[in-house]
Design a protein around this motif. Structure first.
Motif, PDB file in Angstrom:
ATOM      1  N   LEU A 109     -32.651 -55.530 -34.915  1.00 11.23           N
ATOM      2  CA  LEU A 109     -33.944 -55.534 -34.229  1.00 11.23           C
ATOM      3  C   LEU A 109     -34.912 -54.470 -34.741  1.00 11.23           C
ATOM      4  O   LEU A 109     -36.058 -54.418 -34.296  1.00 11.23           O
ATOM      5  N   ASP A 110     -34.489 -53.648 -35.680  1.00  8.72           N
ATOM      6  CA  ASP A 110     -35.323 -52.550 -36.182  1.00  8.72           C
ATOM      7  C   ASP A 110     -36.477 -53.092 -37.033  1.00  8.72           C
ATOM      8  O   ASP A 110     -36.253 -53.618 -38.123  1.00  8.72           O
ATOM      9  N   PRO A 111     -37.719 -52.935 -36.589  1.00 11.29           N
ATOM     10  CA  PRO A 111     -38.866 -53.462 -37.348  1.00 11.29           C
ATOM     11  C   PRO A 111     -39.143 -52.677 -38.628  1.00 11.29           C
ATOM     12  O   PRO A 111     -39.870 -53.152 -39.506  1.00 11.29           O
ATOM     13  N   ASN A 112     -38.573 -51.467 -38.732  1.00  6.45           N
ATOM     14  CA  ASN A 112     -38.830 -50.618 -39.903  1.00  6.45           C
ATOM     15  C   ASN A 112     -37.692 -50.657 -40.929  1.00  6.45           C
ATOM     16  O   ASN A 112     -37.734 -49.909 -41.910  1.00  6.45           O
ATOM     17  N   SER A 114     -36.755 -52.758 -43.272  1.00  2.00           N
ATOM     18  CA  SER A 114     -37.069 -53.123 -44.658  1.00  2.00           C
ATOM     19  C   SER A 114     -37.737 -51.958 -45.394  1.00  2.00           C
ATOM     20  O   SER A 114     -37.479 -51.735 -46.581  1.00  2.00           O
TER      21      SER A 114
END
Length: 222
Positions: A109-112, A114
């Motif tokens: 779920l980590d949006p950062n 990438s």
């Protein structure tokens, strides 16, 4: 000692079996504040695979041996310090599995993630280039213990900081979805987070070279 009786360690696989192995994780997943359709669990009875996430696929991979090994190492870690007792009980083994799962889901779920991975790849390339530039002999078993160029030491530090950031993000996201039901559950979560972050902090150049297959990359550069 954090275990009232160190021989209780033998009860870990017994409790795990009583929790029905894979069902421990499916039950834990059902408690979390997330869209369950985003997460898939792949469970292996015989393979020795550490608990890990495959974020692009929305998959958490778990194996019996991997989870039991984590439990043993976790109790070894907390027994090394004068800390609050965490008894080896069936419920606490469930809580350890629940906290481990929420952390891996945190990666998914980590949006950062990438951006962090891209930064990590850039640092790895810099490390490989520095090893070639300074003609460091990786066949020397003690190469990572010798006086390394400051530039290379700095890259190693950057890599560790970036890795810890990735793990910290996952733990913080996991904390938001886990639904704590007791103070003991919160305490186990925090001790597992401490254990995991300490593990990454102890890494060195040798670990980085080995875990990222840098020897093959360096052969191409040469």
């Amino acid at each position: 000692m954090t275990c009232s009786n160190i021989y209780d360690i033998k009860k870990i696989p017994i409790y795990y079996k009583e929790l029905k192995c894979k069902k421990l994780f499916t039950n834990a997943l059902a408690e979390m504040n997330i869209n369950k359709k985003q997460i898939h669990l792949f469970y292996y009875k015989k393979s020795n695979i550490p608990i890990c996430a495959l974020p692009k696929l929305g998959v958490v991979v778990i194996s019996k041996n991997g989870f039991l090994s984590f439990c043993y190492n976790f109790y070894l870690f907390i027994n090394s310090f004068n800390t609050e007792n965490i008894p080896i009980t069936k419920h606490n083994i469930y809580l350890i599995g629940k906290c481990a799962l929420c952390h891996e889901i945190g990666h998914i779920l980590d949006p950062n993630l990438s951006i962090i991975k891209s930064t990590s790849s850039d640092i790895i390339s810099s490390i490989a280039n520095s090893i070639v530039e300074y003609n460091i002999d990786l066949k020397d078993r003690s190469y990572y213990k010798k006086n390394l160029p400051l530039e290379l030491e700095d890259y190693v530090l950057q890599f560790k900081k970036n890795t810890i950031l990735r793990e910290l993000n996952a733990w913080n996201i996991g904390k938001d979805i886990v639904n704590f039901k007791s103070d003991m559950e919160k305490y186990i979560f925090e001790k597992m987070k401490e254990y995991a972050l300490a593990t990454y902090n102890y890494g060195n150049l040798k670990n980085i070279v080995s875990e990222n297959n840098l020897e093959n990359r360096i052969k191409i550069l040469c």
